[in-house]
Design an enzyme around this catalytic site. Sequence first.
Site, PDB file in Angstrom:
ATOM      1  N   GLY A  17       0.849  -1.186   0.000  1.00  0.00           N
ATOM      2  CA  GLY A  17       0.000   0.000   0.000  1.00  0.00           C
ATOM      3  C   GLY A  17       0.884   1.235   0.000  1.00  0.00           C
ATOM      4  N   SER A  18       0.302   2.389   0.218  1.00  0.00           N
ATOM      5  CA  SER A  18       1.043   3.647   0.209  1.00  0.00           C
ATOM      6  C   SER A  18       1.820   3.818   1.517  1.00  0.00           C
ATOM      7  CB  SER A  18       0.066   4.815   0.056  1.00  0.00           C
ATOM      8  OG  SER A  18      -0.731   4.920   1.225  1.00  0.00           O
ATOM      9  N   MET A  19       2.589   4.890   1.610  1.00  0.00           N
ATOM     10  CA  MET A  19       3.191   5.243   2.895  1.00  0.00           C
ATOM     11  C   MET A  19       2.075   5.571   3.880  1.00  0.00           C
ATOM     12  SD  MET A  19       6.538   7.572   1.902  1.00  0.00           S
ATOM     13  CE  MET A  19       7.009   7.896   3.595  1.00  0.00           C
ATOM     14  N   SER A  21       0.179   3.677   5.516  1.00  0.00           N
ATOM     15  CA  SER A  21      -1.002   2.816   5.463  1.00  0.00           C
ATOM     16  C   SER A  21      -0.915   1.669   6.469  1.00  0.00           C
ATOM     17  CB  SER A  21      -1.190   2.265   4.041  1.00  0.00           C
ATOM     18  OG  SER A  21      -0.104   1.426   3.686  1.00  0.00           O
ATOM     19  N   GLY A  22       0.174   1.622   7.243  1.00  0.00           N
ATOM     20  CA  GLY A  22       0.278   0.597   8.282  1.00  0.00           C
ATOM     21  C   GLY A  22       0.884  -0.719   7.820  1.00  0.00           C
ATOM     22  N   GLU A  91      10.107  -3.165   3.525  1.00  0.00           N
ATOM     23  CA  GLU A  91      10.603  -2.283   2.459  1.00  0.00           C
ATOM     24  C   GLU A  91      11.010  -3.072   1.219  1.00  0.00           C
ATOM     25  OE1 GLU A  91      10.139   0.806   2.736  1.00  0.00           O
ATOM     26  OE2 GLU A  91      10.204   1.301   4.872  1.00  0.00           O
ATOM     27  N   CYS A 147      -6.443   9.971   3.314  1.00  0.00           N
ATOM     28  CA  CYS A 147      -6.030  11.131   2.512  1.00  0.00           C
ATOM     29  C   CYS A 147      -5.920  12.361   3.411  1.00  0.00           C
ATOM     30  CB  CYS A 147      -7.030  11.388   1.392  1.00  0.00           C
ATOM     31  SG  CYS A 147      -6.619  12.858   0.425  1.00  0.00           S
TER      32      CYS A 147
HETATM   33 ZN    ZN Z   1      -8.427  13.008  -1.072  1.00  0.00          ZN
END
Ligand code: ZN
Length: 193
Positions: A17-19, A21-22, A91, A147
């Site tokens: 997932g993104s940074m 995001s756990g 990572e 977000c």
């Molecule tokens: Zn947004």
Amino acid sequence: MVERHSNDSGWIEVITGSMFSGKSEELIRRLRRAKIAKRKVQSFKPAIDLRFSEEHIVSHSEMRIESQLVRSAIEILEASATDTEVVGIDEGQFFDSDLVGVANQLAVQGKRVIIAGLDMDYLGRPFEPMPLLLAVAEDITKTRAICMQCGSPATYTQRLIASRERVVVGASDAYEARCRACFDPNLGQANES
Ligand code: ZN
């Protein structure tokens, strides 16, 4: 999530997932549970990621677990003991494509392999070798952040400073999580000059 298989073969789990995001938090949670179950656990992270601690995988929420620094995916294979049952790797996006073969080999040896990593870079492009790992994994978890612009579930990593480097390591304040609508890849790109 797959906790146990009926035969002796291992398997591959990917957490991506993104940074923010756990991902590391979920990796640490699974490794801790394996330790509670008296499994022999080893965990690794790339030498490029020296944030917070050299001998631990650390999440943004300060969870941590002991880990070894490695310079290549092959080193993980060499450093994994025969009696190790669970291998954690954080990572994953910092490793080269050898990580796919290494993960497969460890799984064939009967080990449970859990890999966390970014699915996309700051331009929203698939971040190798994570897409390849998703293809070979038995189990995939996509983690989502929030977000920072609108509060929706976020899947993108927004870079807030301009740079041509694919990753600005150790500068988490240079990034924030954003949803697809709020994500702006131009913001993180250095101007041509
Ligand atoms: Zn947004």
